[in-house]
Design an enzyme around this catalytic site. Structure first.
Site, PDB file in Angstrom:
ATOM      1  N   VAL A  37       2.653  -3.607  -1.834  1.00  0.00           N
ATOM      2  CA  VAL A  37       2.860  -5.107  -2.169  1.00  0.00           C
ATOM      3  C   VAL A  37       2.933  -5.112  -1.618  1.00  0.00           C
ATOM      4  CG1 VAL A  37       2.424  -6.555  -3.900  1.00  0.00           C
ATOM      5  CG2 VAL A  37       2.477  -3.974  -4.641  1.00  0.00           C
ATOM      6  N   PRO A  38       2.269  -6.726  -0.548  1.00  0.00           N
ATOM      7  CA  PRO A  38       3.133  -7.108   0.752  1.00  0.00           C
ATOM      8  C   PRO A  38       3.647  -8.894   0.073  1.00  0.00           C
ATOM      9  CG  PRO A  38       0.219  -6.981   0.803  1.00  0.00           C
ATOM     10  CD  PRO A  38       1.045  -6.245   0.344  1.00  0.00           C
ATOM     11  N   CYS A  39       4.669  -8.412  -0.924  1.00  0.00           N
ATOM     12  CA  CYS A  39       5.715 -10.225  -1.257  1.00  0.00           C
ATOM     13  C   CYS A  39       5.900 -10.671  -0.348  1.00  0.00           C
ATOM     14  CB  CYS A  39       6.049  -9.645  -2.502  1.00  0.00           C
ATOM     15  SG  CYS A  39       5.560  -9.360  -3.971  1.00  0.00           S
ATOM     16  N   HIS A  40       6.010 -10.230   1.240  1.00  0.00           N
ATOM     17  CA  HIS A  40       6.814 -10.930   2.392  1.00  0.00           C
ATOM     18  C   HIS A  40       5.757 -11.653   2.875  1.00  0.00           C
ATOM     19  CE1 HIS A  40       4.521  -6.930   4.387  1.00  0.00           C
ATOM     20  NE2 HIS A  40       4.601  -8.136   5.020  1.00  0.00           N
TER      21      HIS A  40
END
Length: 151
Positions: A118-121
């Site tokens: 889950v690429p919150c970056h």
């Protein structure tokens, strides 16, 4: 069956995966202390990501029983942000069906148990980079640069 796997990536440190009956329950990008051990196909994929291979990780099953409907919607939107692109907290909120919930999206990102998957970056503030929890902005910047995002 719960599997706990620690992996190492040169220049990035030791990470940790917890997989429960085939679903990812936790992924920590940088675990304090400890050494790598064990193997898992997802750990191999994460290591390949850090070597520059593109992976959406969208096929990875997540353990989401703890989520509210809003959190699930936000996580779905976050997982749809393409490799090498970014979205603002407000854009994620709107796509999750709650156009004024950018702060709530920030909370979902802050509680993200599934780094990279889950690429919150890839979520940035409307006026800058935003934050990246305990790993800090330097780590977020490195992840985005790895994906070719021009800051």
């Amino acid at each position: 069956m719960v599997e706990q796997v620690r992996y190492e990536v040169d220049g990035w440190g030791v990470g940790e995966l917890v997989v429960d009956d085939g679903a990812l329950a936790w992924h920590e990008l940088h675990s304090p202390g400890g050494s790598p051990g064990g193997t898992h196909p997802l750990a191999d994929r994460v290591q390949a990501y850090f070597r520059g291979e593109h992976d959406t990780f969208r096929d990875v099953e997540l353990e989401l029983e703890w989520c509210t409907p809003f959190q699930r919607a936000a996580l779905d939107v976050l997982r749809s942000i393409p490799y090498g692109e970014t979205a603002t907290y407000g854009e994620v909120a709107a796509l999750a069906g709650h156009p004024n919930a950018q702060r709530a999206v920030g909370s979902v990102c802050a509680q993200n148990r599934f780094a990279l998957v889950v690429p919150c970056h890839r979520v940035v503030a409307a006026d800058g980079l935003g934050s990246y929890g305990s790993l800090g902005l330097g780590y977020k910047r490195r992840l985005l640069e790895l994906e070719g995002v021009v800051l």
